[in-house]
Design an enzyme around this catalytic site. Structure first.
Site, PDB file in Angstrom:
ATOM      1  N   ASP A 173       0.877  -1.167   0.000  1.00  0.00           N
ATOM      2  CA  ASP A 173       0.000   0.000   0.000  1.00  0.00           C
ATOM      3  C   ASP A 173       0.919   1.223   0.000  1.00  0.00           C
ATOM      4  OD1 ASP A 173      -2.496   1.479   0.421  1.00  0.00           O
ATOM      5  OD2 ASP A 173      -1.615   1.944   2.370  1.00  0.00           O
TER       6      ASP A 173
ATOM      7  N   ASP B 295      -6.035  -1.246   5.955  1.00  0.00           N
ATOM      8  CA  ASP B 295      -5.827  -2.323   4.984  1.00  0.00           C
ATOM      9  C   ASP B 295      -6.166  -3.710   5.511  1.00  0.00           C
ATOM     10  OD1 ASP B 295      -4.764  -0.583   2.941  1.00  0.00           O
ATOM     11  OD2 ASP B 295      -2.967  -0.419   4.165  1.00  0.00           O
TER      12      ASP B 295
ATOM     13  N   ASP C 254      -0.704  -0.544   6.301  1.00  0.00           N
ATOM     14  CA  ASP C 254      -0.519   0.155   7.578  1.00  0.00           C
ATOM     15  C   ASP C 254      -1.290  -0.486   8.720  1.00  0.00           C
ATOM     16  OD1 ASP C 254      -3.135   0.897   7.180  1.00  0.00           O
ATOM     17  OD2 ASP C 254      -2.710   2.997   6.774  1.00  0.00           O
TER      18      ASP C 254
END
Length: 621
Positions: free
Chosen positions: A320, A516, A512
């Protein structure tokens, strides 16, 4: 020393004493054969009682085909052919081996606990103008506690009085103390270093960071790896095979050779003793325990040996962007109004985002320079993946990305500059945009340099626009980029990646840990970064980096590979020595005592090799 080890130690002491007495009597005085049998059988009973009791319980569960069964058959057979001394000596050495195994496992677990010794012992509860020492488990939310220099922080709390520094090494592996002030969050298990602080309890003890981390580490070995399952299956099939070999040794050679049947029976029994897989069975779990402990020391929590092993098979990492590769701290770079004053555009955006905790909203408020007047804002609707709709001073305002503008049919000027563009529309008319940029973590460069050297695949997912995504990808040399993704798109795309994997390949997702969680839970390996205090990370991820440092993945990978290397070494050495001992036993080159001592030596070497994992020099490899 564990309770099991103490119990076994008492049995060994009693059995050894009876064995010495029996051996001394039979050596110095002539005794009848039945008397000799009774003397050595008494010593044998003291030594073997626990083995037989455990085996009886295994029979009821139909799980009795293991090394204990080999020893029972071998020693009873030795009694049957008149080898009383050898039978008792074999059981004595076997129990000593088990004792060493218990001690080693206990010491490994104790060493892990020592590395992450974060359980607080007490708390100073403030009651009026006095203090009362209470167990951390008794604290309740919103109570005020006093934190003195050198004390462990008992529960997660927020500083209400004082400034100081806190040592978080036990949680994060970070050696540098962290400065704290009023309003800062403190995590249980950290140590207050140099000043008196007062703090308000925000989490109960069982929900606090220290308690959760300890539970995760202590239960880590419950999720077994393929290597541990292999050892279990190996014993399941290996034990009957060894019994068959011993039986054939007893039956076939006397038909071909001249030696007496009793000699071949004895050799068959030695084969059973020589084949005991104790060293293999204890060394594999110990190596994984050592690896998990070494990772914990580096601020990396691994939820089980299965994930440690799977980490070595990962060939592609999906990251991400925001909050993982970038700091997640946005800064306003440019304000470009359209038919509106610059300050008015910023004010409208800050008001619309005033109820959001998103990093973009925080950056807008910071640029605005004061607390937005929320009384001017009503009818707020946050639209995930798009932006925010609100009514400000009676006007309908849309603040969001290109998808938001397109969905509302608003004509706007697309931004081509790198960064995140926040578009603003008022009463259906385009009012301008604010360009916001994030900062790439310095630590991320180190991670990607290492990954490129190792030829690993790198992919980035982000809900941000193409320009911002491409800039980060270009600077980090990421191979594939997928931008402007909705949360559900990330999940679908990851699933597609997994379906197209080659057999044996693993895919890891790094996020994180807060936003997510759905993607983390669907990856082969979910790695949550900055998981300190993040409940979603602790639940959804398989591996948790306790600090916002992506490069800790390097430490986790190196520890995982070293652990698997140790496991393979142990397996090859243990199985190789077993084969050699069985061959030597068949040809009569070893006695029963020699075989059991050789097995102990193999086990000790494997244990030392496994125990070394706790001291694994991550930075030196």
């Amino acid at each position: 020393m564990t309770g099991e080890a103490k119990k076994r130690g008492i049995e060994i002491g009693a059995g050894a004493l009876l064995y010495i007495i029996a051996w001394g009597i039979t050596y110095n005085w002539p005794v009848q054969e039945y008397a000799e049998t009774i003397l050595f059988l008494t010593a044998y009973a003291a030594l073997a009682a626990s083995v037989y009791w455990e085996q009886m319980k295994k029979v009821l569960k139909r799980q009795f085909i293991d090394e204990d069964l080999l020893m029972i058959i071998a020693t009873l057979g030795a009694f049957f052919v008149g080898r009383h001394k050898e039978a008792v000596a074999a059981m004595l050495f076997y129990q000593i081996g088990k004792f060493v195994e218990d001690l080693s496992l206990g010491r490994t677990k104790k060493s892990i606990s020592k590395f992450i010794d974060i359980r607080p012992e007490y708390a100073n509860l403030k009651v009026g103008n006095t203090e009362k020492i209470v167990p951390p488990q008794k604290l309740e939310k919103n109570q005020v506690i006093v934190l003195r220099p050198g004390e462990k922080i008992p529960v997660d709390c927020v500083v209400t009085l004082g400034n100081g520094t806190v040592d978080m090494k036990a949680l994060t592996g970070e050696s540098e103390p962290r400065s704290v002030k009023i309003g800062d969050r403190l995590y249980s298990g950290s140590i207050n270093l140099n000043s008196v602080l007062e703090a308000k309890v925000v989490k109960l003890y069982n929900d606090s960071t220290a308690a959760k981390i300890m539970r995760l580490v202590e239960s880590a070995n419950e999720k077994k790896s393929d290597s541990v399952h292999f050892a279990d299956k190996f014993t399941k099939y290996y034990t009957p095979l060894v019994i068959l070999i011993a039986l054939l040794t007893v039956l076939l050679p006397p038909m071909i050779f001249i030696e007496a049947r009793s000699e071949w029976i004895y050799r068959g029994l030695i084969i059973l003793v020589a084949a005991c897989p104790c060293g293999l069975m204890v060394s594999i779990p110990m190596a994984f325990l050592g690896g998990i402990g070494a990772a914990s020391k580096q601020g990396v929590l691994i939820k089980g040996s299965a994930f440690l092993e799977e980490l070595t098979e990962v060939d592609t990492f999906v990251f991400d962007k925001t909050g993982t590769l970038t700091e997640g701290v946005f800064h306003v770079r440019e304000i470009v109004p359209h038919n509106m004053d610059r300050d008015e555009l910023l004010e409208i955006a800050a008001l619309a985002e005033s109820y959001s905790n998103h990093p973009i909203a925080i950056s807008l408020e910071k640029e605005y320079g004061k607390k937005p007047d929320r009384s001017r804002v009503e009818d707020i609707e946050e639209q995930p993946g798009y932006g925010v709709r609100a009514r400000i001073d009676g006007k309908e305002v849309y603040v969001g990305n290109t998808r938001m503008m397109n969905r509302q049919g608003i004509f706007y000027e697309p931004v081509t500059d790198a960064g995140t563009a926040v578009y603003i529309a008022v009463d259906g008319a385009y009012a301008g945009y604010i360009l916001i940029s994030d900062v790439i973590r310095e630590d991320a460069y180190k991670l990607f340099r290492w990954m490129h050297r190792k030829n690993m695949g790198t992919v980035m997912f982000t809900g941000d626009n193409e320009q911002a995504a491409e800039e980060v990808a270009h600077r980090l040399h990421i191979e594939s980029v997928y931008a402007e993704l909705m949360p559900e798109n990330k999940v679908a795309l990851l699933q597609e990646f997994r379906e197209n994997q080659f057999e044996g390949e693993k895919l890891a997702f790094v996020g994180d840990g807060i936003n997510d969680a759905p993607v983390l839970s669907r990856a082969d390996i979910g790695i949550a970064m900055g998981g300190l205090g993040a409940d979603a990370a602790l639940e959804a991820a398989d591996i948790i980096l306790m600090e916002d440092e992506p490069s800790r993945i390097i430490s986790a990978m190196r520890i995982a590979r070293a652990t698997l290397r140790s496991v393979r070494q142990n397996m090859i050495f243990a199985i190789g020595m077993k084969v050699l001992l069985i061959i030597m036993a068949f040809f009569g080159f070893v006695t029963m005592q020699n075989a059991i001592i050789a097995d102990m030596v193999v086990m000790l070497i494997n244990i030392l090799n496994s125990f070394w994992m706790l001291q694994y020099p991550v930075n030196g490899v």
